[in-house]
Design a protein around this motif. Structure first.
Motif, PDB file in Angstrom:
ATOM      1  N   GLY A  43       0.936  -1.357  -0.147  1.00 13.31           N
ATOM      2  CA  GLY A  43       0.001  -0.103  -0.049  1.00 13.31           C
ATOM      3  C   GLY A  43       0.813   0.992   0.217  1.00 13.31           C
ATOM      4  N   ARG A  44       0.000   2.359   0.010  1.00 11.83           N
ATOM      5  CA  ARG A  44       0.801   3.656  -0.077  1.00 11.83           C
ATOM      6  C   ARG A  44       0.038   4.757   0.970  1.00 11.83           C
ATOM      7  NH1 ARG A  44       1.191   4.663  -4.869  1.00 11.83           N
ATOM      8  NH2 ARG A  44       3.301   4.493  -5.214  1.00 11.83           N
ATOM      9  N   VAL A  45       0.998   5.175   1.964  1.00 14.75           N
ATOM     10  CA  VAL A  45       0.319   6.055   2.871  1.00 14.75           C
ATOM     11  C   VAL A  45      -0.188   7.230   2.133  1.00 14.75           C
ATOM     12  CG1 VAL A  45       0.966   7.333   4.884  1.00 14.75           C
ATOM     13  CG2 VAL A  45       1.924   5.280   4.752  1.00 14.75           C
ATOM     14  N   VAL A  46      -1.321   7.762   2.491  1.00 14.89           N
ATOM     15  CA  VAL A  46      -1.951   8.818   1.674  1.00 14.89           C
ATOM     16  C   VAL A  46      -1.900  10.089   2.703  1.00 14.89           C
ATOM     17  CG1 VAL A  46      -2.845   7.550  -0.201  1.00 14.89           C
ATOM     18  CG2 VAL A  46      -4.087   7.886   1.988  1.00 14.89           C
ATOM     19  N   ASN A  47      -2.235   9.677   3.955  1.00 18.71           N
ATOM     20  CA  ASN A  47      -2.277  10.782   4.931  1.00 18.71           C
ATOM     21  C   ASN A  47      -1.869  10.385   6.145  1.00 18.71           C
ATOM     22  OD1 ASN A  47      -3.128  13.098   5.806  1.00 18.71           O
ATOM     23  ND2 ASN A  47      -5.316  12.991   5.416  1.00 18.71           N
ATOM     24  N   VAL A  48      -1.279  11.047   6.957  1.00 21.74           N
ATOM     25  CA  VAL A  48      -0.610  11.137   8.198  1.00 21.74           C
ATOM     26  C   VAL A  48      -1.352  11.729   9.187  1.00 21.74           C
ATOM     27  CG1 VAL A  48       1.273  10.923   9.805  1.00 21.74           C
ATOM     28  CG2 VAL A  48       1.409  10.003   7.424  1.00 21.74           C
ATOM     29  N   LEU A  49      -2.306  11.598  10.259  1.00 13.84           N
ATOM     30  CA  LEU A  49      -2.985  12.161  11.115  1.00 13.84           C
ATOM     31  C   LEU A  49      -2.397  12.035  12.551  1.00 13.84           C
ATOM     32  CD1 LEU A  49      -6.376  11.153   9.877  1.00 13.84           C
ATOM     33  CD2 LEU A  49      -5.293  13.135   9.293  1.00 13.84           C
ATOM     34  N   PHE A  56      -3.777   7.063   6.934  1.00 15.59           N
ATOM     35  CA  PHE A  56      -4.714   6.502   6.092  1.00 15.59           C
ATOM     36  C   PHE A  56      -3.775   5.829   4.836  1.00 15.59           C
ATOM     37  CE2 PHE A  56      -8.021   9.435   7.747  1.00 15.59           C
ATOM     38  CZ  PHE A  56      -8.882   8.378   7.989  1.00 15.59           C
ATOM     39  N   VAL A  57      -4.036   4.331   4.514  1.00 16.63           N
ATOM     40  CA  VAL A  57      -3.332   3.706   3.430  1.00 16.63           C
ATOM     41  C   VAL A  57      -4.118   3.349   2.475  1.00 16.63           C
ATOM     42  CG1 VAL A  57      -1.522   1.887   3.309  1.00 16.63           C
ATOM     43  CG2 VAL A  57      -1.745   2.809   5.323  1.00 16.63           C
ATOM     44  N   GLN A  96       3.885  10.423   4.583  1.00 13.83           N
ATOM     45  CA  GLN A  96       2.864  10.406   3.266  1.00 13.83           C
ATOM     46  C   GLN A  96       3.800  10.223   2.126  1.00 13.83           C
ATOM     47  OE1 GLN A  96       0.808  14.081   3.328  1.00 13.83           O
ATOM     48  NE2 GLN A  96       0.081  13.639   1.368  1.00 13.83           N
ATOM     49  N   GLY A  97       3.245   9.133   1.380  1.00 12.43           N
ATOM     50  CA  GLY A  97       3.682   8.699   0.128  1.00 12.43           C
ATOM     51  C   GLY A  97       4.642   7.595   0.120  1.00 12.43           C
ATOM     52  N   GLN A  98       4.903   7.129   1.345  1.00 13.61           N
ATOM     53  CA  GLN A  98       5.770   5.822   1.732  1.00 13.61           C
ATOM     54  C   GLN A  98       4.974   4.807   1.211  1.00 13.61           C
ATOM     55  OE1 GLN A  98       6.830   5.420   5.586  1.00 13.61           O
ATOM     56  NE2 GLN A  98       7.402   3.383   5.411  1.00 13.61           N
ATOM     57  N   GLU A  99       5.587   3.661   0.582  1.00 11.56           N
ATOM     58  CA  GLU A  99       5.273   2.300   0.350  1.00 11.56           C
ATOM     59  C   GLU A  99       5.376   1.481   1.452  1.00 11.56           C
ATOM     60  OE1 GLU A  99       6.689   0.926  -3.349  1.00 11.56           O
ATOM     61  OE2 GLU A  99       5.335   2.001  -4.787  1.00 11.56           O
ATOM     62  N   ILE A 100       4.252   0.604   1.612  1.00  9.70           N
ATOM     63  CA  ILE A 100       4.223  -0.053   2.981  1.00  9.70           C
ATOM     64  C   ILE A 100       3.570  -1.358   2.772  1.00  9.70           C
ATOM     65  CG2 ILE A 100       2.058   1.169   3.652  1.00  9.70           C
ATOM     66  CD1 ILE A 100       3.243   0.948   6.418  1.00  9.70           C
ATOM     67  N   ILE A 101       4.245  -2.427   3.387  1.00 10.47           N
ATOM     68  CA  ILE A 101       3.401  -3.974   3.359  1.00 10.47           C
ATOM     69  C   ILE A 101       2.578  -3.945   4.650  1.00 10.47           C
ATOM     70  CG2 ILE A 101       3.680  -6.375   3.178  1.00 10.47           C
ATOM     71  CD1 ILE A 101       4.943  -4.586   0.788  1.00 10.47           C
ATOM     72  N   ALA A 202       2.664   0.078  -5.676  1.00 10.52           N
ATOM     73  CA  ALA A 202       1.363  -0.094  -4.884  1.00 10.52           C
ATOM     74  C   ALA A 202       0.386   1.073  -5.479  1.00 10.52           C
ATOM     75  CB  ALA A 202       2.001   0.788  -3.550  1.00 10.52           C
ATOM     76  N   PRO A 203      -0.841   1.040  -5.188  1.00  9.13           N
ATOM     77  CA  PRO A 203      -1.387  -0.411  -4.319  1.00  9.13           C
ATOM     78  C   PRO A 203      -1.649  -1.476  -5.285  1.00  9.13           C
ATOM     79  CG  PRO A 203      -3.082   1.128  -5.044  1.00  9.13           C
ATOM     80  CD  PRO A 203      -1.864   1.645  -5.642  1.00  9.13           C
ATOM     81  N   ARG A 204      -1.351  -2.721  -4.435  1.00 12.14           N
ATOM     82  CA  ARG A 204      -1.543  -4.124  -5.179  1.00 12.14           C
ATOM     83  C   ARG A 204      -1.478  -5.187  -4.098  1.00 12.14           C
ATOM     84  NH1 ARG A 204       3.233  -6.909  -6.369  1.00 12.14           N
ATOM     85  NH2 ARG A 204       2.318  -8.188  -7.751  1.00 12.14           N
ATOM     86  N   ALA A 205      -2.384  -6.416  -4.335  1.00 12.82           N
ATOM     87  CA  ALA A 205      -2.269  -7.400  -3.489  1.00 12.82           C
ATOM     88  C   ALA A 205      -1.181  -8.371  -3.507  1.00 12.82           C
ATOM     89  CB  ALA A 205      -3.695  -7.996  -3.535  1.00 12.82           C
TER      90      ALA A 205
END
Length: 500
Positions: A43-49, A56-57, A96-101, A202-205
């Motif tokens: 996934g990709r982090v789209v927002n950090v709160l 949000f990922v 934000q924008g980071q790719e993450i598993i 990202a994003p992909r299963a």
């Protein structure tokens, strides 16, 4: 007798867990809405709160997923106390924008997206592999201390370096050979995931967990299940192959239902599903419970109903509450009700009786695989408890909002509708030169108007307007629509044209 009964359909598969001929759990998997818990995504982090200590990922679903700070931390924070997360900001963990598993740990519910974690777990038949921690644990449902110690020692010897393992409940009594096969399978799976996560954007299963039937065979089908019955030859064959691989000693418990009749109807499950949607549940004694859901919590009320007891009032109340406690635990499990739950048992004057009811509730909840916690009884005599939200409630899978009442369960009564009609007639009389008006209403409302003798005529006399009320089955029950207005001759001509 405990049974798992599977109804395979074209659009959806339904799986029922039945204990002593009573439906206790129901799972539904639809072709266009398969379960995603256990799936792993890049996934990709789209927002950090920071204010919510979450991010949000985007993992490619309709709604972005929720990642709490404690679910984003690495192995050094595994099994830490909740308070220890307060000193760590989510903005220092992900950007934000980071790719993450991430792995899905909770299904999307209502307007909320799925919940995810970076602490990956891979369940096998007897063990759960945790690649990102060195922790070793044993299921709490294995109560024998000697068995727990034996299992932990054996797993400590077998576990891969720099990885953790949790021993599942079904591992009780199993030996090293069983565990070696499980570990071998899980390590191969993890190696495959490691390769997949390096490919594509990202994003992909990158890994999808078993479907409903196979997941149930892996996680639930054990020596405690007497029969596993399935009505589809292909799924039956697949199930036999998986059981041969995981638990060959259980093969003789799987059977194919080849009757022409509906399998859920044959085992009297369909009627129990319909009952599970009722607001009121009657108890065998004659008492009953009422379940009401709000946005914030679920409220359950207990009543004596037709039960009068045989000794005295105090005994009647206690017996009703004890029976209700068992039924409430069953309904929470069957309906998959999560979140805050408030139970209004019938008031008791004896504190010992209060404790008996709480003990009965907690004992009944022990059968539930979903974690729950009874917090106690308030000064008002209300029992507070919580149950973990894992998936959508049964009612949300089987029902949708009523288009007439918009989910409130209420419609305007006949007096309110007549008042609405009167106000509309008054408005037209004051603001137009019309002599007659044509209204359209729902057919049921038209019957209400006809039953109220004299009231419509009184409204016409008061407003000096002639009204014609027509039926329109496509209208909302609460609506009264002006179709036309004008002089009496024009309106009568219009009515004649409609009638012809």
């Amino acid at each position: 007798m405990n049974q798992i009964i599977v109804d395979v359909g074209i659009n959806e598969n339904r799986l029922a867990l039945v204990e002593d001929e009573e439906l206790v759990e129901l799972y539904i998997e639809r072709r266009n809405n398969k379960r995603i818990v256990g799936n792993i995504y890049k996934g990709r982090v789209v927002n950090v709160l920071p204010g919510m200590q979450a991010a949000f990922v985007d993992i490619g679903l309709e709604k972005n997923c929720f990642l709490y700070v404690k679910d984003a931390l690495g192995q050094e924070f595994f099994n830490k106390d909740e308070d220890q997360y307060n000193d760590i900001s989510i903005k220092d963990v992900v950007k934000q924008g980071q790719e993450i598993i991430v792995q899905v740990i909770k299904e999307p519910i209502a307007s909320k997206g799925a919940r995810v974690t970076t602490n990956i777990t891979l369940p096998g038949r007897y063990l759960v592999l945790m690649p990102h921690t060195t922790y070793v644990g044993v299921s709490r449902k294995i109560s024998c201390s000697d068995e727990r110690s034996r299992l932990k020692e054996e797993i400590e010897e077998l576990k891969p370096d720099n990885m953790g393992i949790i021993v599942r409940t079904v591992a009780e009594g199993k030996n090293k050979d069983d565990f070696k096969e499980d570990i071998k399978f899980l390590l191969k799976l993890w190696q495959k995931i490691e390769k997949e996560k390096k490919l594509g954007f990202a994003p992909r299963a990158i890994y999808k967990d078993f479907d409903l039937i196979n997941k149930t065979i892996r996680d639930t089908f054990s020596k405690n299940i007497d029969k596993f019955i399935i009505n589809d030859p292909d799924e039956y064959k697949n199930a036999m192959e998986l059981v041969e691989l995981l638990s060959p000693h259980l093969k003789d418990r799987i059977s194919y239902f080849d009757e022409a009749t509906d399998i859920f109807g044959y085992y009297k499950i369909e009627s129990q599903i319909n009952k599970s949607l009722n607001r009121t549940i009657w108890l065998k004694s004659g008492g009953y419970i009422v379940l009401d859901n709000t946005e914030a919590l679920t409220v359950i009320d207990v009543n004596t109903g037709k039960y009068v007891g045989s000794i005295d009032l105090e005994d009647t109340v206690l017996n009703t509450n004890l029976e209700a406690a068992i039924e409430i635990a069953k309904q929470l499990r069957l309906r998959d009700i999560g979140g805050i739950i408030i139970i209004d048992f019938i008031d008791m004057t004896n504190e010992e009786d209060d404790q008996k009811v709480l003990d009965a509730l907690e004992k009944a909840l022990n059968k539930d695989r979903t974690k729950s916690k009874v917090l106690g009884m308030t000064e008002l005599g209300l029992v507070e408890m919580t149950r973990k939200k894992v998936r959508q409630r049964l009612e949300s899978l089987l029902q949708k909002k009523c288009p007439c009442c918009d989910g409130t369960g209420r419609l305007l009564n006949e007096y309110t509708l007549l008042h609405k009609f009167e106000k509309e007639m008054t408005r037209i009389s004051v603001h137009t030169n019309s002599q007659a008006v044509v209204f359209e209403v729902h057919p049921t409302v038209l019957q209400v108007f006809k039953q109220e003798d004299g009231i419509v005529e009184e409204i016409e006399n008061k407003t000096n307007l002639k009204s014609f009320v027509l039926s329109n089955p496509f209208l909302h029950y609460n609506d009264i629509v002006v179709k036309a207005m004008g002089n009496i001759q024009t309106i009568k001509k219009l009515i004649d044209e409609i009638d012809s």
